[in-house]
Design a protein around this motif. Structure first.
Motif, PDB file in Angstrom:
ATOM      1  N   ALA A   1       0.828  -1.204   0.000  1.00  0.00           N
ATOM      2  CA  ALA A   1       0.000   0.000   0.000  1.00  0.00           C
ATOM      3  C   ALA A   1       0.864   1.256   0.000  1.00  0.00           C
ATOM      4  CB  ALA A   1      -0.936  -0.008   1.205  1.00  0.00           C
ATOM      5  N   LEU A   2       1.949   1.246   0.795  1.00  0.00           N
ATOM      6  CA  LEU A   2       2.837   2.407   0.821  1.00  0.00           C
ATOM      7  C   LEU A   2       3.506   2.606  -0.531  1.00  0.00           C
ATOM      8  CD1 LEU A   2       4.369   4.684   2.113  1.00  0.00           C
ATOM      9  CD2 LEU A   2       5.933   3.013   3.138  1.00  0.00           C
ATOM     10  N   VAL A   3       3.921   1.525  -1.167  1.00  0.00           N
ATOM     11  CA  VAL A   3       4.547   1.641  -2.483  1.00  0.00           C
ATOM     12  C   VAL A   3       3.580   2.278  -3.478  1.00  0.00           C
ATOM     13  CG1 VAL A   3       5.452   0.305  -4.421  1.00  0.00           C
ATOM     14  CG2 VAL A   3       6.141  -0.265  -2.095  1.00  0.00           C
ATOM     15  N   GLU A   4       2.313   1.863  -3.448  1.00  0.00           N
ATOM     16  CA  GLU A   4       1.333   2.436  -4.365  1.00  0.00           C
ATOM     17  C   GLU A   4       1.086   3.906  -4.064  1.00  0.00           C
ATOM     18  OE1 GLU A   4       0.298   0.920  -6.997  1.00  0.00           O
ATOM     19  OE2 GLU A   4       1.433  -0.869  -6.415  1.00  0.00           O
ATOM     20  N   VAL A   5       1.082   4.290  -2.781  1.00  0.00           N
ATOM     21  CA  VAL A   5       0.915   5.703  -2.418  1.00  0.00           C
ATOM     22  C   VAL A   5       2.079   6.528  -2.960  1.00  0.00           C
ATOM     23  CG1 VAL A   5       0.887   7.311  -0.479  1.00  0.00           C
ATOM     24  CG2 VAL A   5      -0.504   5.241  -0.395  1.00  0.00           C
ATOM     25  N   LEU A   6       3.297   6.031  -2.811  1.00  0.00           N
ATOM     26  CA  LEU A   6       4.460   6.756  -3.320  1.00  0.00           C
ATOM     27  C   LEU A   6       4.391   6.904  -4.840  1.00  0.00           C
ATOM     28  CD1 LEU A   6       7.237   5.078  -1.138  1.00  0.00           C
ATOM     29  CD2 LEU A   6       6.314   7.371  -0.875  1.00  0.00           C
ATOM     30  N   ARG A   7       3.976   5.860  -5.517  1.00  0.00           N
ATOM     31  CA  ARG A   7       3.863   5.953  -6.978  1.00  0.00           C
ATOM     32  C   ARG A   7       2.760   6.921  -7.385  1.00  0.00           C
ATOM     33  NH1 ARG A   7       4.742  -0.573  -7.830  1.00  0.00           N
ATOM     34  NH2 ARG A   7       7.042  -0.500  -7.882  1.00  0.00           N
ATOM     35  N   ASP A   8       1.675   6.978  -6.616  1.00  0.00           N
ATOM     36  CA  ASP A   8       0.627   7.947  -6.906  1.00  0.00           C
ATOM     37  C   ASP A   8       1.131   9.377  -6.727  1.00  0.00           C
ATOM     38  OD1 ASP A   8      -1.118   5.917  -7.467  1.00  0.00           O
ATOM     39  OD2 ASP A   8      -2.092   5.935  -5.507  1.00  0.00           O
ATOM     40  N   GLU A   9       2.139   9.550  -5.866  1.00  0.00           N
ATOM     41  CA  GLU A   9       2.720  10.874  -5.665  1.00  0.00           C
ATOM     42  C   GLU A   9       3.730  11.217  -6.758  1.00  0.00           C
ATOM     43  OE1 GLU A   9       2.041  13.180  -3.322  1.00  0.00           O
ATOM     44  OE2 GLU A   9       0.382  11.916  -2.635  1.00  0.00           O
ATOM     45  N   GLY A  10       3.901  10.350  -7.734  1.00  0.00           N
ATOM     46  CA  GLY A  10       4.815  10.613  -8.833  1.00  0.00           C
ATOM     47  C   GLY A  10       6.224  10.101  -8.620  1.00  0.00           C
ATOM     48  N   LEU A  11       6.466   9.340  -7.558  1.00  0.00           N
ATOM     49  CA  LEU A  11       7.798   8.808  -7.283  1.00  0.00           C
ATOM     50  C   LEU A  11       7.993   7.465  -7.991  1.00  0.00           C
ATOM     51  CD1 LEU A  11       7.978   9.514  -3.445  1.00  0.00           C
ATOM     52  CD2 LEU A  11       8.835  10.948  -5.291  1.00  0.00           C
ATOM     53  N   THR A  12       9.222   7.169  -8.332  1.00  0.00           N
ATOM     54  CA  THR A  12       9.586   5.868  -8.887  1.00  0.00           C
ATOM     55  C   THR A  12      10.092   4.983  -7.756  1.00  0.00           C
ATOM     56  OG1 THR A  12      10.188   6.859 -11.006  1.00  0.00           O
ATOM     57  CG2 THR A  12      11.048   4.655 -10.534  1.00  0.00           C
ATOM     58  N   VAL A  13       9.517   3.815  -7.610  1.00  0.00           N
ATOM     59  CA  VAL A  13       9.890   2.901  -6.530  1.00  0.00           C
ATOM     60  C   VAL A  13      10.483   1.642  -7.147  1.00  0.00           C
ATOM     61  CG1 VAL A  13       9.109   1.609  -4.518  1.00  0.00           C
ATOM     62  CG2 VAL A  13       8.038   3.796  -5.073  1.00  0.00           C
ATOM     63  N   ASP A  14      11.742   1.349  -6.801  1.00  0.00           N
ATOM     64  CA  ASP A  14      12.420   0.138  -7.249  1.00  0.00           C
ATOM     65  C   ASP A  14      12.624  -0.780  -6.055  1.00  0.00           C
ATOM     66  OD1 ASP A  14      12.633   1.097  -9.868  1.00  0.00           O
ATOM     67  OD2 ASP A  14      14.487   2.166  -9.400  1.00  0.00           O
TER      68      ASP A  14
END
Length: 375
Positions: free
Chosen positions: A45-58
């Motif tokens: 859920a946190l990863v999806e929130v970060l991606r919704d904020e425009g961040l790239t998560v690897d």
């Protein structure tokens, strides 16, 4: 022959299905705070929130992949469980990201990376306010801490609770390094509570990319030196097992027989239920164990009385006796004597006890259901 083939195919299919189910469970749940896990303890859920904020998560699971991901541009390095890493490797990994966040810090991590800080138990079970000037904490607001830490001099400590603080922030080689117990804050089950999501985004979103690093056993200097089963097994064991397995399959196919139709077999003697009861009664009479016989009579009487009095099958003997005495208006000690206390020593006393039990049951049945046949 065909039946054995069907059985073998069914065993193979069951094994394949079980392996597939276990694999699905492994990928779904994984371990605590795994960014790929959708379970309550995961962090998808946190990863999806970060991606919704425009961040790239690897999400990376070894050191080499983490180094490649960080080299692609400014990034916040999130480090999970550091147990596989030795002290030297931990210090080197902490220099990879532009900022570093320890989401599951151990006491060793605090000592090595956070200027000698230490664990301080768990926080109070109340909402903790930031209590510091750190902008990321001020914007997030209150949280409910899990583990708390005792910061060393010069370390910024936020969210005081219990005997420590939930968040420690220090500067290491011009990099911001934060440590907090995110298992109780950033997991899927708790991310929406209080200011948890805001704090996570503030800490992890300082750079356009987030590299979530989960160390593997091969990343540190700690290696598993224990010999494998294959190394301990002599060379001749594997061929022998193959030969034995082939021999067993061959013998099964050779001796296999098709199951035929069911054949009914007439019993030579049919024993009436009454004869069984009479035989048991003769055994009791021969042993002269009047106490045991009395107990058997009482067990049946207590069970029937409990049903008649509406007490249920779990009612104690004393409870049933007291209820029967109250229903009939009899002396409680007398009823308890019949149902529990009296110990017959002769056949005559046993017969009198059986009669008393029968009379008691009849009286209770008439009192509970007046006008009906007591039988």
């Amino acid at each position: 022959m065909g039946g054995w083939a069907v059985i073998a195919a069914a065993i193979v299919l069951i094994g394949a299905g079980s392996a597939a189910l276990l694999s699905v469970g492994e990928w779904t749940e994984r371990e605590a705070l795994d960014p790929d896990s959708a379970g309550p303890g995961g962090a998808r859920a946190l990863v999806e929130v970060l991606r919704d904020e425009g961040l790239t998560v690897d999400v990376v699971r070894d050191r080499a992949a983490a180094e490649r991901a960080v080299a692609a541009g400014p990034a916040t390095l999130v480090i999970g469980d550091t147990t596989p890493l030795d002290d030297a490797t931990l210090g080197e990994v902490a220099l990879l990201g532009d900022d570093v966040v320890l989401v599951d810090p151990r006491s060793r991590d605090l000592r090595v990376l956070v200027d000698g800080s230490a664990a301080a138990g768990v926080g109070d079970d109340v909402i903790a306010e930031p209590g510091c000037a750190l902008p990321a904490a001020q914007r997030a607001g209150g949280i409910l801490p899990g583990a708390v830490f005792r910061g060393a001099p010069g370390v910024t400590a936020c969210y005081p609770s219990g005997e420590g603080d939930a968040l420690l922030v220090t500067t290491r080689d011009e990099r911001s390094l934060a440590a907090l117990d995110a298992v109780d804050l950033f997991a899927n089950a708790h991310l929406a509570d209080n200011g948890n999501a805001a704090l996570a985004v503030n800490l992890l979103g300082a750079h356009p990319r987030v590299v979530w690093y989960l160390p593997s056993l091969a990343d540190g200097a700690l290696t598993d030196s224990s010999p494998t089963l294959g190394a301990l097994t002599p060379d001749w064991v594997t061929p022998s097992l193959v030969v034995l397995a082939a021999a067993g399959v061959t013998a099964a196919l050779w001796r296999a027989r098709r199951f035929g139709p069911l054949v009914s077999e007439n019993l030579p003697v049919t024993v009436r239920a009454a004869e069984t009861t009479e035989g048991r009664a003769r055994l009791y009479a021969r042993s002269r164990d009047t106490v045991h016989v009395a107990d058997q009579l009482r067990y049946g009487a207590l069970d029937r009385l409990a049903r008649d009095l509406g007490l249920g099958p779990t009612a104690a003997a004393e409870e049933t006796a007291d209820a029967a005495a109250a229903r009939l208006g009899m002396d409680r000690a007398r009823v308890r004597g019949i149902l529990i206390d009296d110990r017959p020593t002769t056949d005559a006393e046993l017969v009198r006890l059986a009669d008393a039990l029968q009379h008691l049951e009849t009286a209770v049945r008439l009192a509970v259901r007046p006008g009906r046949n007591p039988q």
